[in-house]
Motif scaffolding. Structure first.
Motif, PDB file in Angstrom:
ATOM      1  N   TYR A 259       0.915  -1.187  -0.117  1.00  0.00           N
ATOM      2  CA  TYR A 259      -0.016  -0.024  -0.014  1.00  0.00           C
ATOM      3  C   TYR A 259       1.211   1.265  -0.155  1.00  0.00           C
ATOM      4  CZ  TYR A 259      -3.493  -3.320   1.838  1.00  0.00           C
ATOM      5  OH  TYR A 259      -4.329  -4.408   1.881  1.00  0.00           O
ATOM      6  N   LEU A 260       0.282   2.221  -0.385  1.00  0.00           N
ATOM      7  CA  LEU A 260       0.830   3.755  -0.263  1.00  0.00           C
ATOM      8  C   LEU A 260       0.004   4.304   0.847  1.00  0.00           C
ATOM      9  CD1 LEU A 260       2.196   4.637  -3.790  1.00  0.00           C
ATOM     10  CD2 LEU A 260       3.546   3.901  -1.664  1.00  0.00           C
ATOM     11  N   VAL A 261       0.469   4.790   1.768  1.00  0.00           N
ATOM     12  CA  VAL A 261      -0.145   5.737   2.915  1.00  0.00           C
ATOM     13  C   VAL A 261      -0.074   7.200   2.628  1.00  0.00           C
ATOM     14  CG1 VAL A 261      -0.899   5.800   5.214  1.00  0.00           C
ATOM     15  CG2 VAL A 261       0.394   3.537   4.496  1.00  0.00           C
ATOM     16  N   SER A 262      -1.297   7.837   2.551  1.00  0.00           N
ATOM     17  CA  SER A 262      -1.104   9.156   2.479  1.00  0.00           C
ATOM     18  C   SER A 262      -0.882   9.777   3.947  1.00  0.00           C
ATOM     19  CB  SER A 262      -2.660   9.607   2.184  1.00  0.00           C
ATOM     20  OG  SER A 262      -2.575  11.367   2.277  1.00  0.00           O
ATOM     21  N   LEU A 263       0.268  10.533   3.977  1.00  0.00           N
ATOM     22  CA  LEU A 263       0.717  11.241   5.190  1.00  0.00           C
ATOM     23  C   LEU A 263       0.005  12.413   5.720  1.00  0.00           C
ATOM     24  CD1 LEU A 263       4.534  10.510   4.832  1.00  0.00           C
ATOM     25  CD2 LEU A 263       2.897   9.127   6.015  1.00  0.00           C
ATOM     26  N   SER A 264      -0.702  12.872   4.971  1.00  0.00           N
ATOM     27  CA  SER A 264      -1.497  14.289   5.314  1.00  0.00           C
ATOM     28  C   SER A 264      -2.894  14.054   4.554  1.00  0.00           C
ATOM     29  CB  SER A 264      -0.921  15.292   4.974  1.00  0.00           C
ATOM     30  OG  SER A 264      -0.600  15.525   3.609  1.00  0.00           O
ATOM     31  N   GLU A 265      -3.956  15.033   5.051  1.00  0.00           N
ATOM     32  CA  GLU A 265      -4.975  15.262   4.309  1.00  0.00           C
ATOM     33  C   GLU A 265      -4.610  16.010   2.872  1.00  0.00           C
ATOM     34  OE1 GLU A 265      -8.314  16.439   6.741  1.00  0.00           O
ATOM     35  OE2 GLU A 265      -8.980  17.630   5.075  1.00  0.00           O
ATOM     36  N   GLN A 266      -4.877  15.799   1.916  1.00  0.00           N
ATOM     37  CA  GLN A 266      -4.303  16.477   0.353  1.00  0.00           C
ATOM     38  C   GLN A 266      -5.253  15.900  -0.648  1.00  0.00           C
ATOM     39  OE1 GLN A 266      -0.604  14.584  -0.825  1.00  0.00           O
ATOM     40  NE2 GLN A 266      -0.891  12.711   0.552  1.00  0.00           N
ATOM     41  N   GLN A 267      -4.935  16.745  -1.652  1.00  0.00           N
ATOM     42  CA  GLN A 267      -5.807  16.686  -2.918  1.00  0.00           C
ATOM     43  C   GLN A 267      -4.665  16.402  -4.092  1.00  0.00           C
ATOM     44  OE1 GLN A 267      -8.003  19.877  -5.039  1.00  0.00           O
ATOM     45  NE2 GLN A 267      -9.814  18.508  -4.620  1.00  0.00           N
ATOM     46  N   VAL A 268      -4.906  15.455  -4.894  1.00  0.00           N
ATOM     47  CA  VAL A 268      -3.915  15.158  -5.932  1.00  0.00           C
ATOM     48  C   VAL A 268      -4.801  15.497  -7.392  1.00  0.00           C
ATOM     49  CG1 VAL A 268      -2.874  13.649  -7.146  1.00  0.00           C
ATOM     50  CG2 VAL A 268      -2.781  13.823  -4.704  1.00  0.00           C
ATOM     51  N   THR A 269      -4.462  16.275  -8.156  1.00  0.00           N
ATOM     52  CA  THR A 269      -4.923  16.541  -9.384  1.00  0.00           C
ATOM     53  C   THR A 269      -4.153  15.725 -10.656  1.00  0.00           C
ATOM     54  OG1 THR A 269      -5.735  18.617  -8.578  1.00  0.00           O
ATOM     55  CG2 THR A 269      -5.736  18.309 -10.905  1.00  0.00           C
ATOM     56  N   ILE A 270      -5.034  14.906 -11.299  1.00  0.00           N
ATOM     57  CA  ILE A 270      -4.650  14.377 -12.541  1.00  0.00           C
ATOM     58  C   ILE A 270      -5.136  14.676 -13.630  1.00  0.00           C
ATOM     59  CG2 ILE A 270      -4.113  12.143 -13.690  1.00  0.00           C
ATOM     60  CD1 ILE A 270      -4.018  10.997 -10.917  1.00  0.00           C
ATOM     61  N   HIS A 271      -4.726  15.802 -14.608  1.00  0.00           N
ATOM     62  CA  HIS A 271      -5.543  16.198 -15.602  1.00  0.00           C
ATOM     63  C   HIS A 271      -6.824  16.490 -15.478  1.00  0.00           C
ATOM     64  CE1 HIS A 271      -6.311  17.053 -19.871  1.00  0.00           C
ATOM     65  NE2 HIS A 271      -7.268  16.286 -19.765  1.00  0.00           N
ATOM     66  N   ASN A 272      -7.039  17.403 -14.676  1.00  0.00           N
ATOM     67  CA  ASN A 272      -8.123  18.057 -14.338  1.00  0.00           C
ATOM     68  C   ASN A 272      -9.157  17.093 -13.208  1.00  0.00           C
ATOM     69  OD1 ASN A 272      -7.606  20.354 -15.417  1.00  0.00           O
ATOM     70  ND2 ASN A 272      -8.815  19.760 -17.530  1.00  0.00           N
ATOM     71  N   ASN A 273      -8.827  16.150 -12.973  1.00  0.00           N
ATOM     72  CA  ASN A 273      -9.666  15.166 -12.075  1.00  0.00           C
ATOM     73  C   ASN A 273      -9.102  15.439 -10.922  1.00  0.00           C
ATOM     74  OD1 ASN A 273     -11.407  13.461 -14.244  1.00  0.00           O
ATOM     75  ND2 ASN A 273      -8.976  13.704 -14.925  1.00  0.00           N
ATOM     76  N   HIS A 274      -9.658  15.535  -9.667  1.00  0.00           N
ATOM     77  CA  HIS A 274      -9.336  15.800  -8.474  1.00  0.00           C
ATOM     78  C   HIS A 274      -9.572  14.673  -7.467  1.00  0.00           C
ATOM     79  CE1 HIS A 274      -8.737  19.906  -9.724  1.00  0.00           C
ATOM     80  NE2 HIS A 274      -9.915  19.929 -10.066  1.00  0.00           N
ATOM     81  N   PHE A 275      -8.669  14.251  -6.766  1.00  0.00           N
ATOM     82  CA  PHE A 275      -8.835  13.234  -5.787  1.00  0.00           C
ATOM     83  C   PHE A 275      -8.349  13.684  -4.183  1.00  0.00           C
ATOM     84  CE2 PHE A 275      -7.994  11.366 -10.014  1.00  0.00           C
ATOM     85  CZ  PHE A 275      -9.015  10.636 -10.296  1.00  0.00           C
ATOM     86  N   ASN A 276      -9.458  13.368  -3.458  1.00  0.00           N
ATOM     87  CA  ASN A 276      -9.064  13.948  -2.010  1.00  0.00           C
ATOM     88  C   ASN A 276      -8.528  12.624  -1.198  1.00  0.00           C
ATOM     89  OD1 ASN A 276      -9.986  16.419  -2.248  1.00  0.00           O
ATOM     90  ND2 ASN A 276     -12.070  15.830  -2.355  1.00  0.00           N
ATOM     91  N   PHE A 277      -7.500  12.864  -0.559  1.00  0.00           N
ATOM     92  CA  PHE A 277      -6.911  11.755   0.245  1.00  0.00           C
ATOM     93  C   PHE A 277      -7.017  12.305   1.824  1.00  0.00           C
ATOM     94  CE2 PHE A 277      -4.598   8.894  -2.575  1.00  0.00           C
ATOM     95  CZ  PHE A 277      -4.763   9.772  -3.803  1.00  0.00           C
ATOM     96  N   GLY A 278      -7.600  11.346   2.506  1.00  0.00           N
ATOM     97  CA  GLY A 278      -7.633  11.837   4.007  1.00  0.00           C
ATOM     98  C   GLY A 278      -6.221  11.252   4.673  1.00  0.00           C
ATOM     99  N   ARG A 279      -5.759  11.720   5.767  1.00  0.00           N
ATOM    100  CA  ARG A 279      -4.592  11.663   6.297  1.00  0.00           C
ATOM    101  C   ARG A 279      -4.797   9.961   6.698  1.00  0.00           C
ATOM    102  NH1 ARG A 279      -0.960  14.278  10.299  1.00  0.00           N
ATOM    103  NH2 ARG A 279       0.149  12.492  11.199  1.00  0.00           N
ATOM    104  N   ASP A 280      -3.725   9.132   6.426  1.00  0.00           N
ATOM    105  CA  ASP A 280      -3.662   7.628   6.630  1.00  0.00           C
ATOM    106  C   ASP A 280      -4.463   6.957   5.540  1.00  0.00           C
ATOM    107  OD1 ASP A 280      -1.787   8.327   8.627  1.00  0.00           O
ATOM    108  OD2 ASP A 280      -3.572   8.383  10.014  1.00  0.00           O
TER     109      ASP A 280
END
Ligand code: AVI
Length: 325
Positions: A259-280
């Motif tokens: 797995y890859l664990v998100s270390l913070s609450e963050q948003q990633v954008t891939i060519h105009n598509n937004h993905f929200n990640f919660g911490r952990d």
């Protein structure tokens, strides 16, 4: 239109388009997931070479030992007097199979080696090298997807087939995917045809976990490289320092998962598509399924094969199994 967007439009129905579709679909799922088949770009290939050379990653060395030291045992079921086609799915550089090819040539066996790979470049190099190193070998390369090329191989000759699928690649399928893969293989074969499949076996859980969580952090880089690849090829903005590799192994089910664990609450954008990640929150990256001997036998039975012989390395950590239709 910037260069990235332009590239996006040009490639939407090519291999890159499929990569984009799979990435976007995977990140919309819960849990989020990415497909391990996309690990292998140029950097990923290089990192995988480093993993295989690392002290903790044992599967490659175990299978090499089988092909180098137990070649006669591996070959015993295959040699039946009649000519056959020895087909290798995902042949790569054939380091392991080369021992078997040499053995079959030395014992004057009538066979044609048919390596299948999705990379034409790898096949061209393989053919050149084998023509030099084993001049008596009859070789016919097929470039493309495994099952499509297996269909093609059956139209090329009516010889008996022996299909090799080495390297514990079957472990990168979920157990139900392994069942459908073996069934698909079986449906394409005739009575008397055989398969030779490499399985990584259940063993001390720490040995397995260490192999996928090496102390030099190469496996972590290998996983994170897929985020970098998405940034490079799909105009993504992953900050890789904000993700951490995490490995699990369940000794009961045999599932070794990364797995890859998100270390913070963050948003990633891939060519105009937004993905929200919660911490952990995690992205599920890969399964490397480990098998007990009975589980391999059950898989054979469920998919129409008869187990013929298992060849093990000296520690019984790895098995190359021969099954017959
Ligand atoms: C290619 N495959 C069999 C490897 C495995 O052992 O699952 C890929 C790998 N992933 C992390 N380390 C090696």
């Amino acid at each position: 239109m910037n260069a990235n967007v332009l590239a996006w439009h040009i490639t939407t129905d090519t291999a890159t388009g499929q990569f984009a579709t799979d990435v976007l679909d995977g990140l919309r799922q819960t849990p989020k997931r990415l497909h391990a088949k996309y690990f292998y770009d140029k950097e990923g290939d290089q990192l995988f070479q480093e993993i295989m050379a690392s002290p903790e990653y044992y599967p490659t060395r175990c299978e090499l030992e089988i092909f180098r030291d137990k070649t006669a045992e591996l070959a015993q079921g295959m040699i039946m007097g009649d000519a056959f086609d020895l087909i290798e799915l995902g042949a790569g550089d054939a380091t392991k199979s080369q021992y078997l090819l040499q053995y079959l040539i030395d014992s004057h066996t009538d066979f044609t080696y048919i390596p299948i790979d999705i990379s034409g470049h790898i096949l061209a190099e393989l053919q050149n090298r084998l023509e030099r190193e084993i001049p008596d070998l009859s070789i016919h390369c097929l470039e493309g997807e495994y099952l499509a090329m297996l269909d093609k191989a059956t139209t090329l000759s009516s010889h008996r087939k022996v299909v090799m699928f080495l390297g514990a690649n079957i472990g990168n399928m979920e157990p139900r995917e392994a069942v459908s893969f073996c069934s698909n293989l079986q449906e394409r074969l005739q009575p008397g045809d055989q398969v030779l499949i490499g399985f990584d076996l259940k063993k001390h859980p720490r040995t397995i976990r260490n192999a996928y969580d090496d102390s030099a952090g190469i496996t972590a880089k290998f996983n994170l490289n897929l985020l970098k690849r998405i940034n490079r090829e799909l105009n993504g903005n992953f900050i890789t320092e904000q993700f951490e590799h995490y490995q699990t192994y369940d000794p009961v089910t045999g599932a070794c998962k990364s797995y890859l664990v998100s270390l913070s609450e963050q948003q990633v954008t891939i060519h105009n598509n937004h993905f929200n990640f919660g911490r952990d929150e995690v992205i599920y990256m890969e399964v490397s399924q480990k098998y007990a001997i009975e589980e391999m036998t059950t898989l054979a039975g469920k998919t129409g094969f008869r187990p013929v012989h298992n060849t093990y390395d000296s520690r019984h950590w790895f098995a190359d199994v021969c099954w017959e239709v």
